[in-house]
Enzyme design. Sequence first.
Site, PDB file in Angstrom:
ATOM      1  N   TYR A  63     -11.096  -4.145   3.591  1.00 51.38           N
ATOM      2  CA  TYR A  63      -9.865  -3.691   4.638  1.00 51.38           C
ATOM      3  C   TYR A  63     -10.709  -3.529   5.845  1.00 51.38           C
ATOM      4  CZ  TYR A  63      -5.851  -1.037   6.602  1.00 51.38           C
ATOM      5  OH  TYR A  63      -4.926  -0.658   7.216  1.00 51.38           O
ATOM      6  N   GLU A 107       0.854  -1.197   0.073  1.00 53.03           N
ATOM      7  CA  GLU A 107       0.021  -0.153  -0.149  1.00 53.03           C
ATOM      8  C   GLU A 107       0.814   1.316  -0.080  1.00 53.03           C
ATOM      9  OE1 GLU A 107      -2.818  -0.050   3.429  1.00 53.03           O
ATOM     10  OE2 GLU A 107      -3.790  -1.851   2.500  1.00 53.03           O
ATOM     11  N   ASP A 146      -5.572   9.258   9.708  1.00 54.49           N
ATOM     12  CA  ASP A 146      -4.183   8.863  10.084  1.00 54.49           C
ATOM     13  C   ASP A 146      -3.874   9.495  11.469  1.00 54.49           C
ATOM     14  OD1 ASP A 146      -3.527   7.151   7.953  1.00 54.49           O
ATOM     15  OD2 ASP A 146      -3.665   8.839   6.977  1.00 54.49           O
TER      16      ASP A 146
END
Length: 274
Positions: free
Chosen positions: A175, A49, A60
């Site tokens: 995911y 990734e 994040d």
Amino acid sequence: MSRLKSCFERLAGENRAAFVTFVTANDPDFGTSLEIVMGLPDAGADIIELGMPFTDPSADGPAIDRAAQRALASGGSMIKTLEMVRRFRAVNADTPLVLMGYFNPVYAYGIDRFTADAAAAGVDGLIIVDLPPEEDEELRVPAGKAGIDVIRLATPTSDDTRLPTILSGASGFVYYVAVAGVTGGKSATKDDISAAVARIKTHTDLPVAVGFGIRTPEQAADVASIADAAVVGSAIVSLIEGGLDNDNKPKKGMTEDVLTFTRKLADGVRKAKR
């Protein structure tokens, strides 16, 4: 057959999970970042990734946020990210590569231009963390026509009512974000991950990758014993950061330290009993 599908089918035949690594493109600079990405397959990465640098990576944690800022400060851009993919593909035709990030840089680049250029460069999939399933058709459709999978995210709050919407139109793999919150935070328990993966698999035949909070070979092995893939990002990105001087220049041996750590994580995945 796509690289992602081929990879997961091959590993299923070997009765093991995939090891997925995440790094941010152009962190801390183009040359160093490219060297790390080039070395990841030999260090055991089955899927890569590659983060698309963005000024406001809201999903994040601090480590990947700082990586994005370093990448942008050293000239990172969508053009350079795709150039990195092209250079990687010139020497590696087999390892799947997924671009991960936010919709704003894709939209600013131009969706049709982006999907065409990404496919030409050799991108296999996209994870756009801030683009909900109800609103991703403008990217998902052209990406699909270009042969690029659009990978959807599921979380601990994705219940049986929500999962069909998440999985409708998904491709490549799912995911599973194992913990609520930003990247690099706490880890989920093995029991919680096992229950979540089992529940997702009642709704889809797609492989399920698990990420967020995996920092050690032991944690990677635990996830690999349950899921179809274990994803490690913040731990690798933090090691890159720790190998920089005060000017964000790589210290001697930083790249090899990152790849050595990656090998240890890969060994954990490969030794996992399924």
